[in-house]
Design a protein around this motif. Structure first.
Motif, PDB file in Angstrom:
ATOM      1  N   ASN A 162     -23.428 -20.981  18.584  1.00 47.52           N
ATOM      2  CA  ASN A 162     -22.573 -21.358  19.709  1.00 47.52           C
ATOM      3  C   ASN A 162     -21.257 -20.580  19.675  1.00 47.52           C
ATOM      4  N   SER A 163     -20.611 -20.549  18.521  1.00 51.20           N
ATOM      5  CA  SER A 163     -19.298 -19.889  18.427  1.00 51.20           C
ATOM      6  C   SER A 163     -19.388 -18.390  18.669  1.00 51.20           C
ATOM      7  N   GLU A 164     -20.534 -17.789  18.336  1.00 50.03           N
ATOM      8  CA  GLU A 164     -20.709 -16.352  18.537  1.00 50.03           C
ATOM      9  C   GLU A 164     -20.957 -15.988  19.996  1.00 50.03           C
ATOM     10  N   MET A 165     -21.235 -16.996  20.845  1.00 49.13           N
ATOM     11  CA  MET A 165     -21.535 -16.726  22.252  1.00 49.13           C
ATOM     12  C   MET A 165     -20.275 -16.506  23.095  1.00 49.13           C
ATOM     13  N   ASN A 166     -19.102 -16.755  22.506  1.00 44.20           N
ATOM     14  CA  ASN A 166     -17.826 -16.518  23.221  1.00 44.20           C
ATOM     15  C   ASN A 166     -17.790 -17.193  24.589  1.00 44.20           C
ATOM     16  N   PHE A 167     -18.210 -18.442  24.629  1.00 41.91           N
ATOM     17  CA  PHE A 167     -18.204 -19.173  25.894  1.00 41.91           C
ATOM     18  C   PHE A 167     -16.777 -19.413  26.385  1.00 41.91           C
ATOM     19  N   SER A 168     -16.610 -19.314  27.691  1.00 41.72           N
ATOM     20  CA  SER A 168     -15.384 -19.741  28.355  1.00 41.72           C
ATOM     21  C   SER A 168     -15.783 -20.144  29.774  1.00 41.72           C
ATOM     22  N   TYR A 169     -14.821 -20.420  30.617  1.00 40.41           N
ATOM     23  CA  TYR A 169     -15.141 -20.897  31.965  1.00 40.41           C
ATOM     24  C   TYR A 169     -15.993 -19.871  32.713  1.00 40.41           C
ATOM     25  N   ARG A 170     -17.223 -20.245  33.002  1.00 41.36           N
ATOM     26  CA  ARG A 170     -18.213 -19.440  33.723  1.00 41.36           C
ATOM     27  C   ARG A 170     -18.425 -18.059  33.076  1.00 41.36           C
ATOM     28  N   HIS A 171     -18.373 -18.033  31.744  1.00 33.39           N
ATOM     29  CA  HIS A 171     -18.508 -16.765  31.020  1.00 33.39           C
ATOM     30  C   HIS A 171     -19.200 -16.989  29.676  1.00 33.39           C
ATOM     31  N   SER A 172     -19.961 -15.989  29.256  1.00 30.97           N
ATOM     32  CA  SER A 172     -20.518 -15.978  27.904  1.00 30.97           C
ATOM     33  C   SER A 172     -20.651 -14.534  27.427  1.00 30.97           C
ATOM     34  N   LYS A 173     -20.925 -14.388  26.162  1.00 30.14           N
ATOM     35  CA  LYS A 173     -21.023 -13.083  25.513  1.00 30.14           C
ATOM     36  C   LYS A 173     -22.001 -12.145  26.223  1.00 30.14           C
ATOM     37  N   VAL A 174     -23.115 -12.673  26.710  1.00 29.29           N
ATOM     38  CA  VAL A 174     -24.148 -11.802  27.268  1.00 29.29           C
ATOM     39  C   VAL A 174     -23.711 -11.113  28.556  1.00 29.29           C
ATOM     40  N   GLN A 175     -22.663 -11.620  29.208  1.00 29.28           N
ATOM     41  CA  GLN A 175     -22.122 -10.899  30.361  1.00 29.28           C
ATOM     42  C   GLN A 175     -21.511  -9.568  29.928  1.00 29.28           C
ATOM     43  N   ASP A 176     -21.034  -9.509  28.707  1.00 27.66           N
ATOM     44  CA  ASP A 176     -20.382  -8.300  28.200  1.00 27.66           C
ATOM     45  C   ASP A 176     -21.364  -7.357  27.515  1.00 27.66           C
ATOM     46  N   THR A 177     -22.374  -7.926  26.847  1.00 21.16           N
ATOM     47  CA  THR A 177     -23.291  -7.094  26.048  1.00 21.16           C
ATOM     48  C   THR A 177     -24.504  -6.600  26.833  1.00 21.16           C
ATOM     49  N   GLY A 178     -24.879  -7.334  27.911  1.00 17.67           N
ATOM     50  CA  GLY A 178     -26.096  -6.984  28.633  1.00 17.67           C
ATOM     51  C   GLY A 178     -27.355  -7.494  27.956  1.00 17.67           C
ATOM     52  N   ASP A 179     -27.204  -8.256  26.859  1.00 12.38           N
ATOM     53  CA  ASP A 179     -28.366  -8.835  26.185  1.00 12.38           C
ATOM     54  C   ASP A 179     -29.113  -9.768  27.138  1.00 12.38           C
ATOM     55  N   ILE A 180     -30.419  -9.868  26.926  1.00 13.99           N
ATOM     56  CA  ILE A 180     -31.273 -10.704  27.767  1.00 13.99           C
ATOM     57  C   ILE A 180     -31.534 -12.021  27.043  1.00 13.99           C
ATOM     58  N   VAL A 181     -31.143 -13.121  27.652  1.00 19.91           N
ATOM     59  CA  VAL A 181     -31.403 -14.427  27.037  1.00 19.91           C
ATOM     60  C   VAL A 181     -32.910 -14.685  27.033  1.00 19.91           C
ATOM     61  N   VAL A 182     -33.442 -14.983  25.855  1.00 18.70           N
ATOM     62  CA  VAL A 182     -34.870 -15.290  25.708  1.00 18.70           C
ATOM     63  C   VAL A 182     -35.084 -16.792  25.657  1.00 18.70           C
ATOM     64  N   LYS A 183     -34.279 -17.471  24.834  1.00 21.19           N
ATOM     65  CA  LYS A 183     -34.378 -18.927  24.743  1.00 21.19           C
ATOM     66  C   LYS A 183     -33.084 -19.480  24.172  1.00 21.19           C
ATOM     67  N   ALA A 184     -32.894 -20.769  24.342  1.00 21.07           N
ATOM     68  CA  ALA A 184     -31.708 -21.434  23.804  1.00 21.07           C
ATOM     69  C   ALA A 184     -32.106 -22.803  23.284  1.00 21.07           C
TER      70      ALA A 184
END
Length: 297
Positions: A162-184
């Motif tokens: 969770n802490s590595e995802m850099n969550f904030s208001y309507r934002h997460s890490k994958v917006q910056d990295t382009g990684d594809i979410v597979v599962k959570a």
């Protein structure tokens, strides 16, 4: 590996398909290539083929908070809705990216697990919810995420806490990295099943009362500026009910733009830009879109 070779191998790959079939606004141009991978192996092969051929790659979930421009999308579009498995282990609920967050929340509730009640009416996918840290009625995705598994554009699987995802208001890490979410996976608390379901049904009733669900829309269009509410500003500015082409600022909820019939993505964008311009002039506030806008002009 070539993209079209995957079609011969049984992977669902279509060409020149209108994306308006899949967006909640019922607008958007064509995808040059479109695929619905059924599992991680197919997703990996599609990502590798796109990289090998230097083909642009766009990932889409349930397309509920998305506007695709009328020029469509060049390259390969992958829609993950077929990867939708949900499982429960103790107080951990794991859902693949294409699962609907509504279905995940109700699966949790039916196992007597509390924490996802806020998501009872969010129409997006798990991948989309992670991508934008979706929230409603005082709750946000980041509050219940345990870990997220992603596929990088280079084909590597990674798992983030969770802490590595850099969550904030309507934002997460994958917006910056382009990684594809597979599962959570989501860490929830034991609760009373009937009370949890009652809360979810109440929130859904509230949503039906307040939101213009009778028309196609992309949900809440704008992020909330600090210290302000978007809907009341739009109303006071005299823009509620304003219509451009088939796109109208909803007369039921001013923060939504609905397709009254025959709207194009350009109608939506023109209305968004008008609202932003007027709110800036009247209140000196910059409205930023919550809805994701992609595709060719």
């Amino acid at each position: 590996m070539k993209l079209l070779d995957l079609k011969k191998e049984g992977i669902n790959l279509q060409e020149n398909i209108p994306l308006s079939r899949y967006t909640f606004t019922k607008t958007g141009g064509d995808a040059e290539y479109l695929s619905f991978p059924k599992n991680l192996d197919e997703l990996k092969r599609l990502v590798k083929a796109a990289k090998d051929e230097n083909i642009a790659l766009t990932i889409i979930g349930n397309a509920s908070n998305l506007i695709i421009r009328d020029g469509g999308i060049t390259g390969l579009v992958i829609i993950l809705t077929a990867m939708n498995e949900i499982s429960v282990d103790g107080n951990i609920v794991t859902a693949y990216a294409g699962a609907k967050i509504i279905d995940t929340a109700f699966t949790a509730a039916n196992h007597g697990l509390s924490g996802m009640e806020f998501a009872a009416g969010i129409p997006g996918s798990i991948g989309g919810a992670i991508f934008m840290n979706a929230g409603a009625y005082g709750g946000e995705t980041q509050e219940v995420v345990d870990q997220v598994t992603v596929l990088t554009r280079d084909g590597e699987l990674k798992t983030y806490s969770n802490s590595e995802m850099n969550f904030s208001y309507r934002h997460s890490k994958v917006q910056d990295t382009g990684d594809i979410v597979v599962k959570a996976s989501f860490k929830l608390k034991k609760g009373n099943k009937s009370q949890i379901l009652d809360e979810m049904h109440y929130l859904n009733a509230l949503r039906r009362f307040k939101q213009p669900l009778e028309y196609p829309s992309c949900g809440s269009v704008f992020k909330r500026p600090k210290g302000h509410f978007v809907g009341p500003m739009i109303i006071k500015a005299g823009l509620q009910g304003k219509q451009i082409g088939g796109a109208q600022d909803s007369t039921k909820h001013a923060g939504f733009i609905v397709n009254k019939g025959g709207a194009t993505a350009t109608d939506y964008l023109d209305l968004i830009h008008l609202i932003q311009k007027v709110i800036k002039e009247k209140y000196n506030i910059d409205l930023h879109t919550e809805v994701r806008i992609i595709g060719n002009k």
